[in-house]
Design an enzyme around this catalytic site. Structure first.
Site, PDB file in Angstrom:
ATOM      1  N   HIS A 137       0.824  -1.216   0.000  1.00 12.62           N
ATOM      2  CA  HIS A 137       0.000   0.000   0.000  1.00 12.62           C
ATOM      3  C   HIS A 137       0.859   1.267   0.000  1.00 12.62           C
ATOM      4  CE1 HIS A 137      -3.431  -2.626   1.005  1.00 12.62           C
ATOM      5  NE2 HIS A 137      -2.601  -3.182   1.874  1.00 12.62           N
ATOM      6  N   GLU A 144       9.856   8.710 -16.649  1.00 13.09           N
ATOM      7  CA  GLU A 144       8.501   9.204 -16.890  1.00 13.09           C
ATOM      8  C   GLU A 144       8.028   8.857 -18.299  1.00 13.09           C
ATOM      9  OE1 GLU A 144       8.602  13.364 -15.970  1.00 13.09           O
ATOM     10  OE2 GLU A 144       9.274  12.999 -13.916  1.00 13.09           O
ATOM     11  N   SER A 184      15.296  21.846 -15.392  1.00 12.01           N
ATOM     12  CA  SER A 184      14.120  22.704 -15.542  1.00 12.01           C
ATOM     13  C   SER A 184      14.540  24.032 -16.162  1.00 12.01           C
ATOM     14  CB  SER A 184      13.478  22.958 -14.174  1.00 12.01           C
ATOM     15  OG  SER A 184      12.546  24.023 -14.241  1.00 12.01           O
TER      16      SER A 184
END
Length: 467
Positions: free
Chosen positions: A157, A291, A278
């Site tokens: 979990h 990703e 970034s």
């Protein structure tokens, strides 16, 4: 202008929209190697069977070799008016060798031609995917062996559950990928039958030898039913199903990499080779490769769905709808090839932070199960009673904001008088993972042994590859 390759029935050419929707050369040119290989096998068989002359077969094969060289060199001119890769090659063949080119299409149709080309392409893709996954397994196994004893938290979990080792965690993906490779191999066995010679749908009256062409192309046998031969795309759907499940496994791993590289976790570090920055936040190091592995999984799953939807309502035999089978398969396997390469690179590149992992492994009362097991093993408590006693002790530790091994012995004995100082020997993360010696467990010795087994298996597979 009418299409000179099949235009005897037609007196005028297609509307511009008809040409636009009908043409597939923009994508099925990827089949050129397979198309040429199958055509050469077909021509040689026709000559052996006395259906065409040996001289014509030699001219055809030589012409096809020349065309393959032109396509490889980038000098071949593809024509949308000729619709697909088959007619483009045949038209060029006629230019190169003249009348003999027209004999190549004897005893076959574009229906069985595209079916065999597509099977050959998918089979090549399965072989390439299997090799790439073997490399990924090797990278994972090497990393697992190097970190067989590195303690980290195991989660259920996404909550801290029990300590495991980093090596054990990585080997879980080796097992998953092993199943993936098994599915690709199984799919390859089922698809390895040749539809060449089924012709349009009913077979042919020429005395062809389908077994000979099947063997020449590396198939186990010819397909048994001509209708099924030209209408079947199960092999492509099954390949996509295996690809989709593989992508899901890689996506799950990619998600963990994204989590592990976050500032909140800091379990691993990826170098500049597999991260980006970034444009506005100079401190950022983004795990973009991971990703994109996640994102491309959607394309692969979508390809499987798209092809199943194309096929779901088609009567026998070939339908033009099936022209839409290739783009999804091409895109899915090209995407899968890329994400496997990216994942293999990230595995080799990643460096775990042992101190951070160990500290995280000991947080969240991760050794509570070890305490309960100690109560069962040492004091003879039924597990449910031991579970209850351990729960009370965890509650006290939570109230005091300390870990279990920081509670004084008298506090533990206040919950159960039988607890002795020996209990502290099971409350460290190192003792926890060392105790999990059951087959498949996370004990470092288990991990080392499992890594050795996988290394031997992968080395044996590599040794069996053709030179």
């Amino acid at each position: 202008m009418k299409n000179s390759m099949w235009g005897g029935r037609f007196s005028s050419g297609p509307d511009a929209i008809m040409e636009e929707i009908n043409a597939s050369i923009g994508f099925d040119r990827k089949l050129y190697r397979q198309d040429i290989r199958a055509s050469k096998a077909h021509a040689r068989m026709l000559a052996r069977q006395g259906i065409i002359g040996a001289d014509d077969a030699e001219k055809i094969v030589a012409g096809l070799d020349a065309i393959e060289g032109e396509i490889d060199a980038g000098t071949f001119t593809f024509s949308r008016a000729l619709e697909d890769i088959h007619l483009n090659i045949e038209s060029r063949l006629k230019t190169l060798i003249g009348e003999a080119a027209g004999r190549l299409h004897t005893a076959r149709s574009r229906n069985d031609q595209v079916a065999v080309d597509f099977r050959l392409w998918v089979r090549d893709a399965l072989d390439a995917t299997d090799a790439a996954l073997r490399d990924l397994q090797t990278a994972l196994t090497d990393k697992a062996a190097a970190h067989a004893g590195l303690v980290m938290p195991g989660f259920t979990h996404l909550q801290s559950a029990q300590p495991v080792t980093f090596g054990h965690h990585l080997l879980a993906y080796v097992e998953m990928i092993g199943r993936d490779r098994g599915r690709f191999r199984d799919a390859r066995v089922r698809m390895n039958e040749s539809p060449l010679g089924a012709a349009a749908l009913a077979g042919t009256s020429f005395p062809i030898d389908r077994t000979a062409t099947a063997e020449a192309l590396g198939f186990d046998r010819p397909t048994a039913n001509s209708l099924d031969s030209v209408s079947d795309r199960d092999f492509a759907i099954e390949a996509l199903a295996a690809a989709a499940l593989t992508a899901i496994h890689l996506s799950r791993f990619a998600e963990e990499i994204v989590i592990w590289t976050s500032a909140q976790f800091r379990f691993i570090r990826l170098s500049d080779r597999f991260t980006t920055g970034s444009s506005i936040m100079p401190q950022k190091r983004n795990p973009d490769a991971a990703e994109l592995v996640r994102a491309k999984t959607g394309r692969i799953i979508g390809a499987q769905n798209a092809l199943m939807i194309v096929m779901k309502g088609l009567p026998l035999a070939y339908q033009k709808d099936m022209q839409e089978d290739k783009e999804q398969v091409f895109d899915a396997f090209e995407s899968l090839e890329l994400v496997i390469a990216a994942m293999t690179g990230m595995v080799r590149d990643m460096e775990p932070d042992a101190a951070v992992m160990k500290a995280a492994a000991g947080s969240g009362y991760a050794t509570a199960t070890d305490l309960a097991d100690w109560l069962v093993r040492t004091l003879g408590l039924p597990f449910r009673e031991a579970h209850h006693v351990t729960g009370r002790i965890v509650g006290i530790a939570a109230e005091r904001s300390v870990e279990l091994d920081a509670l004084p012995l008298e506090t533990l004995q206040a919950v159960h008088a039988g607890i002795t100082a020996d209990v502290y020997s099971v409350l460290t993360v190192e003792s926890s993972v060392a105790s999990r010696t059951s087959y498949g467990g996370t004990a470092p010795d288990n991990v080392r042994a499992a890594a050795m087994r996988w290394r031997a298996r992968l080395a044996a597979e590599t040794a069996e590859l053709p030179a």
